[in-house]
Design a protein around this motif. Structure first.
Motif, PDB file in Angstrom:
ATOM      1  N   LEU A  34       0.829  -1.204   0.000  1.00 17.22           N
ATOM      2  CA  LEU A  34       0.000   0.000   0.000  1.00 17.22           C
ATOM      3  C   LEU A  34       0.869   1.263   0.000  1.00 17.22           C
ATOM      4  O   LEU A  34       0.626   2.197  -0.772  1.00 17.22           O
ATOM      5  CB  LEU A  34      -0.928   0.003   1.215  1.00 17.22           C
ATOM      6  CG  LEU A  34      -1.815   1.236   1.391  1.00 17.22           C
ATOM      7  CD1 LEU A  34      -2.805   1.343   0.242  1.00 17.22           C
ATOM      8  CD2 LEU A  34      -2.529   1.181   2.720  1.00 17.22           C
ATOM      9  N   GLN A  35       1.901   1.283   0.831  1.00 19.99           N
ATOM     10  CA  GLN A  35       2.809   2.438   0.879  1.00 19.99           C
ATOM     11  C   GLN A  35       3.520   2.624  -0.457  1.00 19.99           C
ATOM     12  O   GLN A  35       3.641   3.736  -0.951  1.00 19.99           O
ATOM     13  CB  GLN A  35       3.832   2.249   1.990  1.00 19.99           C
ATOM     14  CG  GLN A  35       4.800   3.412   2.107  1.00 19.99           C
ATOM     15  CD  GLN A  35       5.861   3.189   3.169  1.00 19.99           C
ATOM     16  OE1 GLN A  35       6.110   2.054   3.560  1.00 19.99           O
ATOM     17  NE2 GLN A  35       6.470   4.254   3.612  1.00 19.99           N
ATOM     18  N   GLN A  36       3.959   1.537  -1.061  1.00 17.45           N
ATOM     19  CA  GLN A  36       4.630   1.627  -2.360  1.00 17.45           C
ATOM     20  C   GLN A  36       3.689   2.213  -3.417  1.00 17.45           C
ATOM     21  O   GLN A  36       4.078   3.082  -4.198  1.00 17.45           O
ATOM     22  CB  GLN A  36       5.115   0.248  -2.802  1.00 17.45           C
ATOM     23  CG  GLN A  36       5.786   0.266  -4.161  1.00 17.45           C
ATOM     24  CD  GLN A  36       6.085  -1.117  -4.676  1.00 17.45           C
ATOM     25  OE1 GLN A  36       5.394  -2.076  -4.327  1.00 17.45           O
ATOM     26  NE2 GLN A  36       7.099  -1.214  -5.509  1.00 17.45           N
ATOM     27  N   GLN A  37       2.456   1.779  -3.438  1.00 20.12           N
ATOM     28  CA  GLN A  37       1.497   2.283  -4.421  1.00 20.12           C
ATOM     29  C   GLN A  37       1.196   3.763  -4.198  1.00 20.12           C
ATOM     30  O   GLN A  37       1.063   4.529  -5.157  1.00 20.12           O
ATOM     31  CB  GLN A  37       0.200   1.461  -4.383  1.00 20.12           C
ATOM     32  CG  GLN A  37       0.372   0.037  -4.855  1.00 20.12           C
ATOM     33  CD  GLN A  37       0.930  -0.015  -6.267  1.00 20.12           C
ATOM     34  OE1 GLN A  37       0.455   0.658  -7.169  1.00 20.12           O
ATOM     35  NE2 GLN A  37       1.985  -0.807  -6.456  1.00 20.12           N
ATOM     36  N   LEU A  38       1.107   4.168  -2.943  1.00 19.22           N
ATOM     37  CA  LEU A  38       0.876   5.592  -2.654  1.00 19.22           C
ATOM     38  C   LEU A  38       2.065   6.441  -3.094  1.00 19.22           C
ATOM     39  O   LEU A  38       1.897   7.516  -3.677  1.00 19.22           O
ATOM     40  CB  LEU A  38       0.602   5.793  -1.168  1.00 19.22           C
ATOM     41  CG  LEU A  38      -0.752   5.300  -0.659  1.00 19.22           C
ATOM     42  CD1 LEU A  38      -0.828   5.409   0.860  1.00 19.22           C
ATOM     43  CD2 LEU A  38      -1.881   6.083  -1.306  1.00 19.22           C
ATOM     44  N   LEU A  39       3.294   5.971  -2.822  1.00 20.04           N
ATOM     45  CA  LEU A  39       4.482   6.724  -3.211  1.00 20.04           C
ATOM     46  C   LEU A  39       4.639   6.803  -4.731  1.00 20.04           C
ATOM     47  O   LEU A  39       5.111   7.812  -5.258  1.00 20.04           O
ATOM     48  CB  LEU A  39       5.731   6.118  -2.581  1.00 20.04           C
ATOM     49  CG  LEU A  39       5.868   6.308  -1.078  1.00 20.04           C
ATOM     50  CD1 LEU A  39       7.068   5.552  -0.553  1.00 20.04           C
ATOM     51  CD2 LEU A  39       5.966   7.782  -0.733  1.00 20.04           C
ATOM     52  N   LEU A  40       4.240   5.765  -5.429  1.00 18.45           N
ATOM     53  CA  LEU A  40       4.342   5.773  -6.888  1.00 18.45           C
ATOM     54  C   LEU A  40       3.410   6.803  -7.522  1.00 18.45           C
ATOM     55  O   LEU A  40       3.665   7.289  -8.613  1.00 18.45           O
ATOM     56  CB  LEU A  40       4.048   4.386  -7.460  1.00 18.45           C
ATOM     57  CG  LEU A  40       5.140   3.347  -7.263  1.00 18.45           C
ATOM     58  CD1 LEU A  40       4.672   1.978  -7.745  1.00 18.45           C
ATOM     59  CD2 LEU A  40       6.409   3.748  -7.982  1.00 18.45           C
ATOM     60  N   ARG A  41       2.337   7.150  -6.834  1.00 19.20           N
ATOM     61  CA  ARG A  41       1.382   8.120  -7.375  1.00 19.20           C
ATOM     62  C   ARG A  41       1.771   9.569  -7.079  1.00 19.20           C
ATOM     63  O   ARG A  41       1.222  10.484  -7.648  1.00 19.20           O
ATOM     64  CB  ARG A  41      -0.003   7.832  -6.831  1.00 19.20           C
ATOM     65  CG  ARG A  41      -0.592   6.577  -7.421  1.00 19.20           C
ATOM     66  CD  ARG A  41      -2.038   6.383  -7.004  1.00 19.20           C
ATOM     67  NE  ARG A  41      -2.635   5.273  -7.687  1.00 19.20           N
ATOM     68  CZ  ARG A  41      -2.575   4.007  -7.292  1.00 19.20           C
ATOM     69  NH1 ARG A  41      -1.905   3.694  -6.197  1.00 19.20           N
ATOM     70  NH2 ARG A  41      -3.168   3.053  -7.967  1.00 19.20           N
ATOM     71  N   HIS A  42       2.724   9.780  -6.166  1.00 20.89           N
ATOM     72  CA  HIS A  42       3.176  11.130  -5.851  1.00 20.89           C
ATOM     73  C   HIS A  42       4.003  11.682  -7.002  1.00 20.89           C
ATOM     74  O   HIS A  42       4.810  10.963  -7.591  1.00 20.89           O
ATOM     75  CB  HIS A  42       4.018  11.133  -4.565  1.00 20.89           C
ATOM     76  CG  HIS A  42       3.200  11.118  -3.325  1.00 20.89           C
ATOM     77  ND1 HIS A  42       2.933  12.243  -2.614  1.00 20.89           N
ATOM     78  CD2 HIS A  42       2.590  10.103  -2.680  1.00 20.89           C
ATOM     79  CE1 HIS A  42       2.191  11.937  -1.573  1.00 20.89           C
ATOM     80  NE2 HIS A  42       1.969  10.642  -1.593  1.00 20.89           N
ATOM     81  N   PRO A  43       3.844  12.967  -7.313  1.00 18.82           N
ATOM     82  CA  PRO A  43       4.662  13.548  -8.381  1.00 18.82           C
ATOM     83  C   PRO A  43       6.118  13.672  -7.935  1.00 18.82           C
ATOM     84  O   PRO A  43       6.408  13.694  -6.739  1.00 18.82           O
ATOM     85  CB  PRO A  43       4.030  14.925  -8.600  1.00 18.82           C
ATOM     86  CG  PRO A  43       3.332  15.238  -7.328  1.00 18.82           C
ATOM     87  CD  PRO A  43       2.902  13.919  -6.742  1.00 18.82           C
ATOM     88  N   PRO A  44       7.030  13.776  -8.898  1.00 19.77           N
ATOM     89  CA  PRO A  44       8.438  13.947  -8.540  1.00 19.77           C
ATOM     90  C   PRO A  44       8.663  15.309  -7.891  1.00 19.77           C
ATOM     91  O   PRO A  44       7.874  16.239  -8.071  1.00 19.77           O
ATOM     92  CB  PRO A  44       9.161  13.849  -9.886  1.00 19.77           C
ATOM     93  CG  PRO A  44       8.144  14.215 -10.892  1.00 19.77           C
ATOM     94  CD  PRO A  44       6.823  13.784 -10.341  1.00 19.77           C
ATOM     95  N   ARG A  45       9.757  15.412  -7.130  1.00 18.06           N
ATOM     96  CA  ARG A  45      10.125  16.667  -6.469  1.00 18.06           C
ATOM     97  C   ARG A  45      11.574  16.994  -6.766  1.00 18.06           C
ATOM     98  O   ARG A  45      12.379  16.103  -7.005  1.00 18.06           O
ATOM     99  CB  ARG A  45       9.947  16.548  -4.951  1.00 18.06           C
ATOM    100  CG  ARG A  45       8.529  16.367  -4.504  1.00 18.06           C
ATOM    101  CD  ARG A  45       8.433  16.118  -3.007  1.00 18.06           C
ATOM    102  NE  ARG A  45       9.066  14.831  -2.688  1.00 18.06           N
ATOM    103  CZ  ARG A  45       9.985  14.662  -1.751  1.00 18.06           C
ATOM    104  NH1 ARG A  45      10.381  15.658  -0.999  1.00 18.06           N
ATOM    105  NH2 ARG A  45      10.516  13.480  -1.531  1.00 18.06           N
TER     106      ARG A  45
END
Length: 164
Positions: free
Chosen positions: A17-28
């Motif tokens: 779940l954490q991996q999927q949430l992080l993959l959806r975050h835009p790059p910074r």
């Protein structure tokens, strides 16, 4: 299901779940700094949170006033390099944008960057010599105490140095 199997399954589910949430975050953009002097005076190193598509970074980023430049690098490290012979008369406005390798857009950010070189000199003053820096407006600014004599000066690429 045993307590151990339940704990392992819950931990695995949370990791996915954490991996999927992080993959959806835009790059910074994690960091931006002037590169070593060996790269030339007009060079910025940029570090992103994930690998970026270099062509999209080059297309979405702008320099104002417009100056010839190129983007180099691979992955999450990119380098903005001014073309040889470009004269910089005033600070540049750098707008950075683009997409990561999965197509997620970077939130555009803008900075002021002044790649103009500065002059450092040993100046004779009352009671000795002093290291001074010439600002872009022409004024001289003291960089340290007055020494009886400064026979050698070793400026370093990171802006530091020491009179000997």
């Amino acid at each position: 299901m045993t307590p151990w199997a339940l704990a392992l399954t819950t931990g695995l589910a949370l990791a996915v779940l954490q991996q999927q949430l992080l993959l959806r975050h835009p790059p910074r953009l994690l960091g931006i700094e002037a590169a070593d002097t060996s790269s030339g005076p007009g060079t910025l190193d940029l570090r992103f949170s994930r690998p970026m598509d270099q062509a999209s970074v080059a297309a979405a980023s702008r320099l104002t006033p417009t100056s010839e430049h190129q983007w180099l690098g691979d992955g999450n490290r990119q380098r903005l390099l001014l073309a040889p012979g470009v004269r910089v008369e005033r600070p540049l406005q750098v707008a950075v944008g683009g997409r990561d390798q999965r197509g997620l857009a970077l939130a555009p950010r803008t900075w002021l960057w002044d790649p103009r070189p500065r002059i450092v000199a040993v100046v004779s003053v009352a009671n000795g010599e002093q290291l001074q820096l010439r600002d872009h407006d022409g004024r001289w600014r003291a960089m340290g105490p007055i020494w009886p004599s400064i026979p050698i000066l070793e400026p370093l690429g990171d802006g530091s140095g020491w009179p000997w």
